[in-house]
Scaffold this motif. Structure first.
Motif, PDB file in Angstrom:
ATOM      1  N   ARG A  71      -2.661   8.305   3.251  1.00 54.02           N
ATOM      2  CA  ARG A  71      -3.140   7.428   4.375  1.00 54.02           C
ATOM      3  C   ARG A  71      -2.218   6.252   4.102  1.00 54.02           C
ATOM      4  NH1 ARG A  71      -8.977   5.239   4.554  1.00 54.02           N
ATOM      5  NH2 ARG A  71      -8.262   4.299   2.474  1.00 54.02           N
ATOM      6  N   TYR A  72      -1.768   5.572   3.016  1.00 57.92           N
ATOM      7  CA  TYR A  72      -0.967   4.555   3.018  1.00 57.92           C
ATOM      8  C   TYR A  72       0.552   4.875   3.343  1.00 57.92           C
ATOM      9  CZ  TYR A  72       1.980   0.963   0.786  1.00 57.92           C
ATOM     10  OH  TYR A  72       2.710  -0.036   0.386  1.00 57.92           O
ATOM     11  N   LYS A  73       0.816   6.043   3.188  1.00 60.56           N
ATOM     12  CA  LYS A  73       2.273   6.488   3.507  1.00 60.56           C
ATOM     13  C   LYS A  73       2.254   6.601   5.219  1.00 60.56           C
ATOM     14  CE  LYS A  73       3.505   8.882  -0.693  1.00 60.56           C
ATOM     15  NZ  LYS A  73       3.905  10.195  -1.386  1.00 60.56           N
ATOM     16  N   GLN A  74       1.342   7.108   5.697  1.00 60.63           N
ATOM     17  CA  GLN A  74       1.336   7.190   7.125  1.00 60.63           C
ATOM     18  C   GLN A  74       1.193   5.950   7.789  1.00 60.63           C
ATOM     19  OE1 GLN A  74      -2.146   9.306   8.544  1.00 60.63           O
ATOM     20  NE2 GLN A  74      -1.622   9.397  10.609  1.00 60.63           N
ATOM     21  N   VAL A  75       0.697   4.857   7.208  1.00 59.18           N
ATOM     22  CA  VAL A  75       0.470   3.494   7.777  1.00 59.18           C
ATOM     23  C   VAL A  75       1.813   3.034   7.380  1.00 59.18           C
ATOM     24  CG1 VAL A  75      -0.560   1.424   7.552  1.00 59.18           C
ATOM     25  CG2 VAL A  75      -1.867   3.284   7.503  1.00 59.18           C
ATOM     26  N   MET A  76       2.489   3.197   6.609  1.00 60.70           N
ATOM     27  CA  MET A  76       3.901   2.493   6.272  1.00 60.70           C
ATOM     28  C   MET A  76       5.093   2.999   7.304  1.00 60.70           C
ATOM     29  SD  MET A  76       3.647   0.400   4.137  1.00 60.70           S
ATOM     30  CE  MET A  76       2.125  -0.071   4.771  1.00 60.70           C
ATOM     31  N   ARG A  77       4.539   4.329   7.703  1.00 60.17           N
ATOM     32  CA  ARG A  77       5.887   4.976   8.476  1.00 60.17           C
ATOM     33  C   ARG A  77       5.546   4.274   9.977  1.00 60.17           C
ATOM     34  NH1 ARG A  77       4.453   9.907   6.120  1.00 60.17           N
ATOM     35  NH2 ARG A  77       3.037  10.491   7.424  1.00 60.17           N
ATOM     36  N   ILE A  78       4.197   4.082  10.325  1.00 57.89           N
ATOM     37  CA  ILE A  78       3.905   3.464  11.829  1.00 57.89           C
ATOM     38  C   ILE A  78       4.086   1.874  11.800  1.00 57.89           C
ATOM     39  CG2 ILE A  78       2.134   3.276  13.374  1.00 57.89           C
ATOM     40  CD1 ILE A  78       0.944   5.711  12.326  1.00 57.89           C
ATOM     41  N   LYS A  79       3.749   1.330  10.602  1.00 62.87           N
ATOM     42  CA  LYS A  79       3.680  -0.204  10.452  1.00 62.87           C
ATOM     43  C   LYS A  79       4.386  -0.618   9.157  1.00 62.87           C
ATOM     44  CE  LYS A  79      -0.380  -1.018  13.419  1.00 62.87           C
ATOM     45  NZ  LYS A  79      -1.874  -1.778  13.242  1.00 62.87           N
ATOM     46  N   PRO A  80       5.470  -0.556   8.924  1.00 64.33           N
ATOM     47  CA  PRO A  80       6.354  -0.695   7.835  1.00 64.33           C
ATOM     48  C   PRO A  80       6.456  -2.293   7.648  1.00 64.33           C
ATOM     49  CG  PRO A  80       8.016  -0.304   9.487  1.00 64.33           C
ATOM     50  CD  PRO A  80       6.536   0.170  10.313  1.00 64.33           C
ATOM     51  N   ILE A  81       5.897  -3.433   8.506  1.00 64.08           N
ATOM     52  CA  ILE A  81       6.008  -4.675   8.262  1.00 64.08           C
ATOM     53  C   ILE A  81       4.818  -4.866   7.525  1.00 64.08           C
ATOM     54  CG2 ILE A  81       4.536  -5.129  10.203  1.00 64.08           C
ATOM     55  CD1 ILE A  81       6.261  -7.640  10.972  1.00 64.08           C
ATOM     56  N   MET A  82       3.852  -3.954   7.216  1.00 66.95           N
ATOM     57  CA  MET A  82       2.679  -4.524   6.397  1.00 66.95           C
ATOM     58  C   MET A  82       2.892  -4.191   4.911  1.00 66.95           C
ATOM     59  SD  MET A  82      -0.239  -2.510   8.761  1.00 66.95           S
ATOM     60  CE  MET A  82      -1.354  -2.798   7.442  1.00 66.95           C
ATOM     61  N   ARG A  83       4.194  -3.584   4.829  1.00 63.48           N
ATOM     62  CA  ARG A  83       4.412  -3.639   3.230  1.00 63.48           C
ATOM     63  C   ARG A  83       4.166  -4.644   2.331  1.00 63.48           C
ATOM     64  NH1 ARG A  83       7.065   0.954   1.641  1.00 63.48           N
ATOM     65  NH2 ARG A  83       7.801   1.456   3.675  1.00 63.48           N
ATOM     66  N   PRO A  84       4.919  -5.821   2.533  1.00 59.71           N
ATOM     67  CA  PRO A  84       4.807  -6.929   1.817  1.00 59.71           C
ATOM     68  C   PRO A  84       3.148  -7.581   1.751  1.00 59.71           C
ATOM     69  CG  PRO A  84       5.809  -7.509   3.602  1.00 59.71           C
ATOM     70  CD  PRO A  84       5.741  -5.955   3.939  1.00 59.71           C
ATOM     71  N   VAL A  85       2.407  -7.127   2.760  1.00 58.01           N
ATOM     72  CA  VAL A  85       0.921  -7.726   2.644  1.00 58.01           C
ATOM     73  C   VAL A  85       0.263  -6.861   1.820  1.00 58.01           C
ATOM     74  CG1 VAL A  85      -0.723  -8.266   4.501  1.00 58.01           C
ATOM     75  CG2 VAL A  85       1.556  -8.628   5.143  1.00 58.01           C
ATOM     76  N   THR A  86       0.214  -5.488   1.992  1.00 56.19           N
ATOM     77  CA  THR A  86      -0.678  -4.704   1.231  1.00 56.19           C
ATOM     78  C   THR A  86      -0.310  -4.297  -0.244  1.00 56.19           C
ATOM     79  OG1 THR A  86       0.621  -2.757   2.258  1.00 56.19           O
ATOM     80  CG2 THR A  86      -1.308  -3.659   3.442  1.00 56.19           C
ATOM     81  N   ARG A  87       1.046  -4.399  -0.573  1.00 58.86           N
ATOM     82  CA  ARG A  87       1.437  -4.103  -1.827  1.00 58.86           C
ATOM     83  C   ARG A  87       2.219  -5.308  -2.556  1.00 58.86           C
ATOM     84  NH1 ARG A  87      -1.168   0.434  -3.837  1.00 58.86           N
ATOM     85  NH2 ARG A  87      -1.432   1.697  -2.212  1.00 58.86           N
TER      86      ARG A  87
END
Length: 419
Positions: free
Chosen positions: A403-419
């Motif tokens: 699920r995390y990989k799928q979200v990163m493909r759709i919303k990569p801007i969330m990477r510094p927020v969630t990790r």
């Protein structure tokens, strides 16, 4: 299509290369004018192709507007993509491409149709180029339709311009368009979304007058009730929330006086607002009325009660509502049903029951959130209870990773927020 450059390009590229070059021109933010020429064999764009290209311009240059639950506290926009320069560029590209596609992209000028005009108007609304939007409508008044104006009103409401949405609505007579019920409902939703409840109620009063062309339907009242409950809860002020919920209840009773039967969405909006403002007794009355009138509740209805009883630390009642939903056949528990119950059980130190609910949740095919999963594991370690099965833990962790990989493909801007 070609553009002036240092190397002499071919004067007329083939039609098969036209679309890729068009996308490159959009990405490079080049102007559309007579210098962008096409091959003589090219017959021109279809109206749907022009509309699709115009719809792509704001998506490429402008971000989506931030979701504002409370109009009094808008989220600050720090993105450079929403700068005035980018909005002016998007408006210029939309108008330039609209003119170029009909005058220079085909051997002969092609008359403008309703679909490209509608797409261009939406692009201008997203770019907040309001003077250019109304000039475009005045220049092509015979092509303006009620659905096009309805879409523009919706876009202006989402962009935070309720006054201009009202202006577009009042100009419908000048453009010889008559508003329908959907147009009224869209305008009411746009006004409520931006906190203009007085204007929305004034429109509702106009629709309720004797001899009005458009009578309110159940959706009209549902829109008002929904926004009263959503914004009332989102204000953070208990007094304001209660006042908004009271107004929603008045509209609900007024709806019945007009002979309109509320559907399950209307009931869910009111019940959810009542539960979030701790008026659970009134929520039970509405629920009983719902059953008496033969309107079958669904999972959303039960989740409102389950979240309330989990929040007030009455988890046994929440579990009872979950089981009652399954017994009556009104729906099956989902992740949004299990999550508040599991959190409440962990807070009450009932770790063994929380562990069993997490197992039931995973075995029923619902993936828990990462916070819920870690909360249960930490509670089990602190209480010294039996650990979760290894196969179950591996399955849950693999599902969360996917699920995390799928979200990163759709919303990569969330990477510094969630990790």
């Amino acid at each position: 299509m070609s553009a002036p450059s240092s190397a002499p390009p071919s004067p007329f590229p083939s039609p098969s290369r036209l679309v890729p070059q068009l996308l490159v021109a959009l990405l490079q933010r080049r102007r559309f004018d007579a210098t962008l020429r096409v091959a003589p064999a090219f017959r021109g764009f279809s109206p749907h192709a022009i509309a699709a290209a115009l719809a792509a311009i704001p998506r490429l240059l402008l971000p989506r507007s931030p979701r504002r639950l409370c109009p009094q506290r808008p989220f600050p926009s720090s993105s450079s993509a929403s700068s005035p320069a980018n909005r002016r560029l998007a408006a210029a590209l939309a108008l330039g491409f609209l003119s170029w596609s009909h005058d220079h992209a085909s051997p002969e000028p092609v008359p403008l149709t309703e679909a490209p005009l509608r797409a261009a108007a939406l692009a201008l609304a997203r770019a907040r180029a309001l003077p250019a939007l109304f000039r475009l409508f005045r220049a092509h008044a015979p092509l303006v339709s009620t659905p096009a104006l309805t879409d523009v009103i919706r876009a202006l409401g989402e962009e935070g311009f309720p006054r201009h949405a009202l202006a577009a609505f009042h100009r419908m007579r000048q453009l010889r368009c008559s508003p329908d019920a959907q147009c009224y409902n869209t305008l009411i939703a746009a006004l409520c979304q931006n906190g203009r409840f007085k204007d929305a109620r004034f429109l509702l009063d106009q629709m309720e007058r004797p001899g009005a062309r458009c009578k309110p339907d159940s959706y009209t009242y549902t829109v008002l009730i929904s926004w009263y409950c959503r914004i009332g809860v989102g204000t953070g002020c208990r007094k304001a929330a209660r006042r908004r919920i009271y107004e929603a209840g008045r509209l609900f009773r007024r709806m019945g006086e007009k002979g309109l039967e509320p559907d399950v969405v209307t009931y869910n909006c009111l019940i959810n607002g009542l539960c979030k403002t701790y008026r659970v007794e009134r929520a039970h009355e509405v629920f009983d009325e719902m059953l008496k009138k033969g309107c079958a509740p669904n999972r959303v209805t039960y989740n409102s009660f389950i979240r309330y009883y989990s929040a007030v630390n009455q988890v046994d009642k929440a579990v009872g509502w979950m089981r009652e939903m399954a017994v009556r056949g009104h729906g099956m528990a989902s992740s949004s049903t299990y999550t508040p119950v599991i959190h409440s059980l962990c807070e009450s130190r009932r770790v063994r029951e929380a562990r069993q609910f997490l197992i039931d949740m995973a075995e029923s095919g619902h993936l828990p959130r990462e916070h819920t999963y870690k909360l249960v594991k930490d509670a089990i370690d602190d209480a010294g209870e039996e650990a979760l099965p290894e196969e179950l833990c591996q399955s849950i962790e693999d599902g969360m990773t996917a699920r995390y990989k799928q979200v990163m493909r759709i919303k990569p801007i969330m990477r510094p927020v969630t990790r």
